[in-house]
Design a protein around this motif. Sequence first.
Motif, PDB file in Angstrom:
ATOM      1  N   ALA A  37       5.861   2.059   2.114  1.00 62.17           N
ATOM      2  CA  ALA A  37       5.991   2.791   0.854  1.00 62.17           C
ATOM      3  C   ALA A  37       4.852   2.445  -0.103  1.00 62.17           C
ATOM      4  O   ALA A  37       4.301   3.318  -0.782  1.00 62.17           O
ATOM      5  N   ASP A  38       4.469   1.162  -0.138  1.00 63.49           N
ATOM      6  CA  ASP A  38       3.384   0.725  -1.017  1.00 63.49           C
ATOM      7  C   ASP A  38       2.062   1.369  -0.590  1.00 63.49           C
ATOM      8  O   ASP A  38       1.307   1.896  -1.419  1.00 63.49           O
ATOM      9  N   TRP A  39       1.781   1.327   0.717  1.00 65.90           N
ATOM     10  CA  TRP A  39       0.539   1.927   1.211  1.00 65.90           C
ATOM     11  C   TRP A  39       0.525   3.436   0.997  1.00 65.90           C
ATOM     12  O   TRP A  39      -0.502   4.005   0.655  1.00 65.90           O
ATOM     13  N   ALA A  44      -1.758   8.043  -1.716  1.00 60.06           N
ATOM     14  CA  ALA A  44      -1.592   9.291  -2.477  1.00 60.06           C
ATOM     15  C   ALA A  44      -2.353   9.224  -3.797  1.00 60.06           C
ATOM     16  O   ALA A  44      -2.982  10.201  -4.221  1.00 60.06           O
ATOM     17  N   HIS A  45      -2.323   8.057  -4.432  1.00 61.39           N
ATOM     18  CA  HIS A  45      -3.038   7.883  -5.707  1.00 61.39           C
ATOM     19  C   HIS A  45      -4.547   7.991  -5.499  1.00 61.39           C
ATOM     20  O   HIS A  45      -5.252   8.675  -6.263  1.00 61.39           O
ATOM     21  N   GLN A  46      -5.057   7.330  -4.444  1.00 59.59           N
ATOM     22  CA  GLN A  46      -6.492   7.371  -4.172  1.00 59.59           C
ATOM     23  C   GLN A  46      -6.960   8.780  -3.821  1.00 59.59           C
ATOM     24  O   GLN A  46      -8.045   9.214  -4.236  1.00 59.59           O
ATOM     25  N   ARG A  47      -6.167   9.496  -3.040  1.00 61.60           N
ATOM     26  CA  ARG A  47      -6.530  10.872  -2.684  1.00 61.60           C
ATOM     27  C   ARG A  47      -6.567  11.747  -3.926  1.00 61.60           C
ATOM     28  O   ARG A  47      -7.430  12.628  -4.053  1.00 61.60           O
ATOM     29  N   SER A  48      -5.653  11.503  -4.854  1.00 61.89           N
ATOM     30  CA  SER A  48      -5.627  12.275  -6.095  1.00 61.89           C
ATOM     31  C   SER A  48      -6.874  11.997  -6.929  1.00 61.89           C
ATOM     32  O   SER A  48      -7.490  12.925  -7.487  1.00 61.89           O
ATOM     33  N   ILE A  49      -7.262  10.722  -7.010  1.00 59.76           N
ATOM     34  CA  ILE A  49      -8.446  10.344  -7.790  1.00 59.76           C
ATOM     35  C   ILE A  49      -9.713  10.983  -7.207  1.00 59.76           C
ATOM     36  O   ILE A  49     -10.598  11.434  -7.934  1.00 59.76           O
TER      37      ILE A  49
END
Length: 215
Positions: A37-39, A44-49
């Motif tokens: 879940a953490d990864w 998802a956050h990195q892909r959004s950035i």
Amino acid sequence: SVNECPSLDLLLKAPPQLRGFEADLFTRVLFGCLVDADWSDTSAHQRSIRGLPPESEPPPLEPAKRLSKVIAHIAEKATQGKDSPLTRIRNEVRDASLAAAESPTGVYSLTVPTGGGKTLSALAFALQHAANHKLRRVIYAAPYMTILEQTADVIRSAIGVGRESLEVFAHYSLAEPPGDADGNETDRVAAARRAEAWDAPIIVTTNVQFFESLF
């Protein structure tokens, strides 16, 4: 919800002599869920950035739909062998496997000589069993790597997908998942993710890799 966790239910019902092992396995599974879940959230956050599209969801098993393709595939192969004794034996093995799939979940054995259609009959059993009991994954584990590539190809052909599809994931030391040799970072990360998450509907692996992944 922990109250709906099947692993916890098994732990609470386990006999005292197995409870230590069950507790250890449950702890590993719980920790694995937390890490995953953490990864996943970080990814998802990195892909959004970076302005990348969200990671695509793995294809569902859809066991009833895939079973119909497997049955049709077996029937087509049977017509090629005409009405030979071997074809009749293979049909009997298939029918016995489908009948056993109607039973409750548990441990079953399929003892058939080479050439008796074990791979396809076992696949039919697994898909029918998954449909009956709402299971999400089929994992095929074999003791030797030498037969796994052939087995994966047989399964792909039976369900009607190609070697590059995400429906069947081969995971063992000599396997090269799609994207591993690709220079594209996104493809390499996606290949590593499949090996970590085992979220493909059908997994083909060795016994050693199965237990390493489980633990």
